[in-house]
Design a protein around this motif. Sequence first.
Motif, PDB file in Angstrom:
ATOM      1  N   ARG A   1       0.847  -1.196   0.000  1.00 35.33           N
ATOM      2  CA  ARG A   1       0.000   0.000   0.000  1.00 35.33           C
ATOM      3  C   ARG A   1       0.879   1.242   0.000  1.00 35.33           C
ATOM      4  N   LEU A   2       0.499   2.186  -0.841  1.00 32.31           N
ATOM      5  CA  LEU A   2       1.091   3.523  -0.824  1.00 32.31           C
ATOM      6  C   LEU A   2       0.032   4.419  -0.192  1.00 32.31           C
ATOM      7  N   PRO A   3       0.154   4.711   1.112  1.00 34.51           N
ATOM      8  CA  PRO A   3      -0.889   5.476   1.805  1.00 34.51           C
ATOM      9  C   PRO A   3      -1.114   6.866   1.217  1.00 34.51           C
ATOM     10  N   ASP A   4      -0.049   7.490   0.731  1.00 39.26           N
ATOM     11  CA  ASP A   4      -0.137   8.824   0.144  1.00 39.26           C
ATOM     12  C   ASP A   4       0.794   8.837  -1.069  1.00 39.26           C
TER      13      ASP A   4
ATOM     14  N   PHE B   1      10.087   6.887  -7.849  1.00 38.71           N
ATOM     15  CA  PHE B   1       8.846   6.880  -8.620  1.00 38.71           C
ATOM     16  C   PHE B   1       8.609   8.276  -9.181  1.00 38.71           C
ATOM     17  N   SER B   2       8.086   8.337 -10.381  1.00 39.26           N
ATOM     18  CA  SER B   2       7.643   9.604 -10.950  1.00 39.26           C
ATOM     19  C   SER B   2       6.160   9.535 -11.293  1.00 39.26           C
ATOM     20  N   ALA B   3       5.557   8.391 -11.074  1.00 36.64           N
ATOM     21  CA  ALA B   3       4.160   8.147 -11.428  1.00 36.64           C
ATOM     22  C   ALA B   3       3.206   8.978 -10.576  1.00 36.64           C
ATOM     23  N   VAL B   4       2.004   9.163 -11.116  1.00 33.58           N
ATOM     24  CA  VAL B   4       0.940   9.852 -10.383  1.00 33.58           C
ATOM     25  C   VAL B   4      -0.330   9.012 -10.322  1.00 33.58           C
ATOM     26  N   SER B   5      -0.369   7.905 -11.057  1.00 35.53           N
ATOM     27  CA  SER B   5      -1.561   7.051 -11.075  1.00 35.53           C
ATOM     28  C   SER B   5      -1.207   5.651 -10.587  1.00 35.53           C
ATOM     29  N   ALA B   6      -2.217   4.906 -10.190  1.00 36.84           N
ATOM     30  CA  ALA B   6      -2.005   3.528  -9.745  1.00 36.84           C
ATOM     31  C   ALA B   6      -1.348   2.704 -10.848  1.00 36.84           C
ATOM     32  N   GLU B   7      -1.802   2.899 -12.066  1.00 31.91           N
ATOM     33  CA  GLU B   7      -1.240   2.161 -13.198  1.00 31.91           C
ATOM     34  C   GLU B   7       0.224   2.537 -13.416  1.00 31.91           C
ATOM     35  N   GLY B   8       0.535   3.805 -13.268  1.00 35.55           N
ATOM     36  CA  GLY B   8       1.900   4.270 -13.436  1.00 35.55           C
ATOM     37  C   GLY B   8       2.840   3.704 -12.385  1.00 35.55           C
ATOM     38  N   PHE B   9       2.401   3.691 -11.111  1.00 36.34           N
ATOM     39  CA  PHE B   9       3.211   3.105 -10.053  1.00 36.34           C
ATOM     40  C   PHE B   9       3.445   1.620 -10.338  1.00 36.34           C
ATOM     41  N   ALA B  10       2.384   0.922 -10.765  1.00 34.39           N
ATOM     42  CA  ALA B  10       2.503  -0.507 -11.069  1.00 34.39           C
ATOM     43  C   ALA B  10       3.496  -0.737 -12.209  1.00 34.39           C
ATOM     44  N   GLU B  11       3.416   0.065 -13.254  1.00 33.91           N
ATOM     45  CA  GLU B  11       4.326  -0.094 -14.392  1.00 33.91           C
ATOM     46  C   GLU B  11       5.773   0.144 -13.988  1.00 33.91           C
ATOM     47  N   GLN B  12       6.016   1.170 -13.184  1.00 32.71           N
ATOM     48  CA  GLN B  12       7.387   1.485 -12.790  1.00 32.71           C
ATOM     49  C   GLN B  12       7.964   0.412 -11.853  1.00 32.71           C
ATOM     50  N   LEU B  13       7.153  -0.085 -10.933  1.00 27.45           N
ATOM     51  CA  LEU B  13       7.633  -1.144 -10.048  1.00 27.45           C
ATOM     52  C   LEU B  13       7.868  -2.424 -10.843  1.00 27.45           C
TER      53      LEU B  13
ATOM     54  N   GLU C   1      -4.104  -0.330  -8.100  1.00 24.73           N
ATOM     55  CA  GLU C   1      -5.491   0.117  -8.021  1.00 24.73           C
ATOM     56  C   GLU C   1      -5.614   1.263  -7.021  1.00 24.73           C
ATOM     57  N   GLN C   2      -6.285   2.320  -7.448  1.00 22.71           N
ATOM     58  CA  GLN C   2      -6.569   3.452  -6.562  1.00 22.71           C
ATOM     59  C   GLN C   2      -7.731   3.061  -5.661  1.00 22.71           C
ATOM     60  N   ASP C   3      -7.602   3.281  -4.361  1.00 20.81           N
ATOM     61  CA  ASP C   3      -8.671   2.988  -3.415  1.00 20.81           C
ATOM     62  C   ASP C   3      -8.770   4.177  -2.471  1.00 20.81           C
ATOM     63  N   ASP C   4      -9.742   5.033  -2.741  1.00 22.24           N
ATOM     64  CA  ASP C   4      -9.917   6.269  -1.999  1.00 22.24           C
ATOM     65  C   ASP C   4      -8.648   7.109  -2.155  1.00 22.24           C
ATOM     66  N   LEU C   5      -7.922   7.378  -1.096  1.00 20.81           N
ATOM     67  CA  LEU C   5      -6.738   8.227  -1.181  1.00 20.81           C
ATOM     68  C   LEU C   5      -5.428   7.454  -1.276  1.00 20.81           C
ATOM     69  N   HIS C   6      -5.488   6.132  -1.169  1.00 16.36           N
ATOM     70  CA  HIS C   6      -4.253   5.349  -1.240  1.00 16.36           C
ATOM     71  C   HIS C   6      -4.244   4.481  -2.494  1.00 16.36           C
ATOM     72  N   ILE C   7      -3.067   3.922  -2.751  1.00 11.54           N
ATOM     73  CA  ILE C   7      -2.890   3.038  -3.900  1.00 11.54           C
ATOM     74  C   ILE C   7      -2.465   1.672  -3.380  1.00 11.54           C
ATOM     75  N   ASP C   8      -3.133   0.642  -3.868  1.00 10.36           N
ATOM     76  CA  ASP C   8      -2.774  -0.727  -3.534  1.00 10.36           C
ATOM     77  C   ASP C   8      -2.067  -1.348  -4.725  1.00 10.36           C
ATOM     78  N   LEU C   9      -0.951  -2.006  -4.458  1.00 14.85           N
ATOM     79  CA  LEU C   9      -0.191  -2.709  -5.486  1.00 14.85           C
ATOM     80  C   LEU C   9      -0.111  -4.182  -5.097  1.00 14.85           C
ATOM     81  N   VAL C  10      -0.354  -5.044  -6.074  1.00 18.42           N
ATOM     82  CA  VAL C  10      -0.205  -6.479  -5.858  1.00 18.42           C
ATOM     83  C   VAL C  10       0.916  -6.948  -6.776  1.00 18.42           C
ATOM     84  N   VAL C  11       1.986  -7.429  -6.168  1.00 13.71           N
ATOM     85  CA  VAL C  11       3.180  -7.883  -6.886  1.00 13.71           C
ATOM     86  C   VAL C  11       3.200  -9.400  -6.864  1.00 13.71           C
ATOM     87  N   THR C  12       3.351 -10.006  -8.028  1.00 11.09           N
ATOM     88  CA  THR C  12       3.541 -11.450  -8.115  1.00 11.09           C
ATOM     89  C   THR C  12       4.912 -11.674  -8.737  1.00 11.09           C
ATOM     90  N   SER C  13       5.802 -12.342  -7.971  1.00 10.40           N
ATOM     91  CA  SER C  13       7.182 -12.455  -8.423  1.00 10.40           C
ATOM     92  C   SER C  13       7.911 -13.565  -7.675  1.00 10.40           C
TER      93      SER C  13
END
Length: 114
Positions: A8-11, A24-36, A75-87
């Motif tokens: 979770r990215l709380p902020d 990170f330079s992303a501003v969206s949930a998709e962008g954070f996911a792509e960069q990670l 995925e954006q969820d209210d004010l935080h972003i949730d990331l699910v990593v499979t690796s």
Amino acid sequence: MATRFYIRLPDATRARGSDAALSFSAVSAEGFAEQLQAALRDNALFERWKARQEDPDAVDPALGATDPAASVHGEQDDLHIDLVVTSTISGTVLKHRLRLLAGGGWELRDVTSA
């Protein structure tokens, strides 16, 4: 064996590492996911970080591990972003990459087998 990490990215505005060139330079949930995902699939982020170290040859090469099949869903969820990593990457390597990308602006919420 693959592992699923729930992060979770709380902020999102504070999910930045101390070095802007590695952060990170992303501003969206998709962008954070792509960069990670990119940071896990290849070692470019690791190599940039390693080159900035006082003694690059002393860096543990295990921190440069990659997983070309790693996937990250954001995925954006209210004010935080949730990331699910499979690796298949170890938790140690994942945490190192997240510290570079997000500094202290992330939380590991859960870990399960994939």
